[in-house]
Design an enzyme around this catalytic site. Structure first.
Site, PDB file in Angstrom:
ATOM      1  N   HIS A   7       0.715  -1.294  -0.033  1.00  0.00           N
ATOM      2  CA  HIS A   7      -0.154   0.123   0.018  1.00  0.00           C
ATOM      3  C   HIS A   7       0.773   1.066   0.077  1.00  0.00           C
ATOM      4  CE1 HIS A   7      -2.950   2.603   2.238  1.00  0.00           C
ATOM      5  NE2 HIS A   7      -3.374   2.406   0.944  1.00  0.00           N
ATOM      6  N   ARG A   8       0.733   2.218  -1.129  1.00  0.00           N
ATOM      7  CA  ARG A   8       1.612   3.037  -1.182  1.00  0.00           C
ATOM      8  C   ARG A   8       3.090   2.555  -1.172  1.00  0.00           C
ATOM      9  NH1 ARG A   8      -1.841   7.197   2.738  1.00  0.00           N
ATOM     10  NH2 ARG A   8      -3.958   6.225   1.824  1.00  0.00           N
ATOM     11  N   GLU A  34       0.356  -0.711  -4.818  1.00  0.00           N
ATOM     12  CA  GLU A  34      -0.795   0.078  -4.565  1.00  0.00           C
ATOM     13  C   GLU A  34      -0.430   1.275  -4.559  1.00  0.00           C
ATOM     14  OE1 GLU A  34      -4.067   2.681  -3.458  1.00  0.00           O
ATOM     15  OE2 GLU A  34      -2.145   2.236  -2.411  1.00  0.00           O
ATOM     16  N   ASP A  36      -1.062   5.778  -5.703  1.00  0.00           N
ATOM     17  CA  ASP A  36      -2.140   6.932  -6.244  1.00  0.00           C
ATOM     18  C   ASP A  36      -1.564   8.080  -7.279  1.00  0.00           C
ATOM     19  OD1 ASP A  36      -3.920   6.101  -3.693  1.00  0.00           O
ATOM     20  OD2 ASP A  36      -1.879   6.337  -3.113  1.00  0.00           O
ATOM     21  N   HIS A  49      -1.092  10.764  -2.694  1.00  0.00           N
ATOM     22  CA  HIS A  49      -2.426  10.236  -2.119  1.00  0.00           C
ATOM     23  C   HIS A  49      -3.296  11.452  -2.005  1.00  0.00           C
ATOM     24  CE1 HIS A  49      -5.464   9.210   0.868  1.00  0.00           C
ATOM     25  NE2 HIS A  49      -5.406   7.912   0.047  1.00  0.00           N
ATOM     26  N   GLU A 109      -4.476   3.797  -8.350  1.00  0.00           N
ATOM     27  CA  GLU A 109      -5.683   4.471  -7.952  1.00  0.00           C
ATOM     28  C   GLU A 109      -5.654   5.919  -8.660  1.00  0.00           C
ATOM     29  OE1 GLU A 109      -8.268   6.089  -4.126  1.00  0.00           O
ATOM     30  OE2 GLU A 109      -6.666   4.646  -3.746  1.00  0.00           O
ATOM     31  N   LYS A 111      -7.151   9.096  -8.306  1.00  0.00           N
ATOM     32  CA  LYS A 111      -7.659  10.064  -7.263  1.00  0.00           C
ATOM     33  C   LYS A 111      -8.456  11.469  -7.574  1.00  0.00           C
ATOM     34  CE  LYS A 111      -6.724   9.741  -3.415  1.00  0.00           C
ATOM     35  NZ  LYS A 111      -7.484   8.948  -2.344  1.00  0.00           N
ATOM     36  N   ASP A 229       0.175  -2.467   4.351  1.00  0.00           N
ATOM     37  CA  ASP A 229       1.291  -1.191   4.557  1.00  0.00           C
ATOM     38  C   ASP A 229       2.338  -2.134   4.833  1.00  0.00           C
ATOM     39  OD1 ASP A 229      -0.366   0.850   4.232  1.00  0.00           O
ATOM     40  OD2 ASP A 229      -0.766   0.947   6.647  1.00  0.00           O
TER      41      ASP A 229
END
Length: 246
Positions: A7-8, A34, A36, A49, A109, A111, A229
């Site tokens: 995640h990120r 993942e 953004d 993000h 993703e 945004k 994470d």
């Protein structure tokens, strides 16, 4: 085999959505990332993000009001005192170029739920095609109109709607918008939903999964993937708890 998406990047230990975080996620053994994306004032696709730079950098203001050059002056690691070197906000193109050197999956993703970012889908898809990464990218968003637009522009790239509350028979919804996956908040992904979705050919990748008991449940049910994470923790649990066949 349940995949682990960082995640990120490896955000539990490194500055989120930076090349450092992505590189360390790969080193840790994550199956994918993942990330953004948003658009700068001058139309550059960048990896960040929040709509504002305030939380993750030493700057202030909205991404949409700053040029790419403005963003490059900022430090995305300054709040983490152990980092002695500056970590910039990456251009999406830089991440994609790096992805050509490995085999990671990447969930992108968009945004664009608060600011529509006109032309974002076209720019993102053009870059993905330029680097020939269509088969390793998943496009997701809480803005489901954007997901449908992505499918219309690039049916060869997988899409997956993000959602935070329960949807009745979400596999039917996914099929109706031509998505091959769903990305629910963990609380909206009980075992029966995961299993029914996968039985109907829809991948399930819940977010954000950081507790050991939740990871164990998803490994046991054979969930497609989950977003965490801490990929190191997830891999340790994965090795301890092989999938139980139903």
């Amino acid at each position: 085999m349940t995949q682990i998406l960082a995640h990120r990047g490896f955000s539990a230990a490194f500055p989120e959505n930076t090349m450092k975080s992505f590189i360390e996620a790969e080193k840790a053994g994550a199956d994918g990332l993942e990330i953004d994306v948003q658009l700068t004032k001058d139309g550059e696709v960048v990896v960040i993000h929040d709509e504002k730079v305030d939380r993750t950098t030493n700057g202030i203001g909205f991404v949409k009001d700053l040029t790419y050059r403005d963003l490059q002056r900022l430090d995305a690691s300054y709040k983490n005192k152990k980092w002695l070197t500056k970590e910039p906000i990456p251009a999406f193109s830089k991440l994609l170029e790096w992805l050509t050197t490995n085999t990671l999956t990447c969930n992108v993703e968009l945004k664009n739920g608060i600011f529509p970012y006109t032309g974002m889908e076209e720019k993102v898809i053009s870059l993905i095609r330029h680097y020939k990464l269509e088969d390793r990218i998943i496009l997701s968003s809480f803005n489901h109109y954007s997901i449908v637009n992505c499918y219309r522009l690039a049916p060869e790239i997988e899409t997956a709607p993000l959602y935070s509350e329960g949807i009745y028979m979400p596999w039917i919804y996914a099929q109706s918008i031509k998505s091959k996956g769903i990305h629910p908040k963990l609380i909206a992904a009980p075992n029966e939903i995961i299993l029914r979705a996968m039985e109907n050919g829809i991948a399930v990748r819940p977010y954000t999964v950081n507790k050991e008991k939740d990871m164990q449940r998803l490994f046991e049910v054979g969930c497609t993937a989950f977003i965490t994470d801490n990929p190191v923790k997830a891999l340790e649990i994965k090795e301890k708890r092989p999938r139980i066949k139903n």
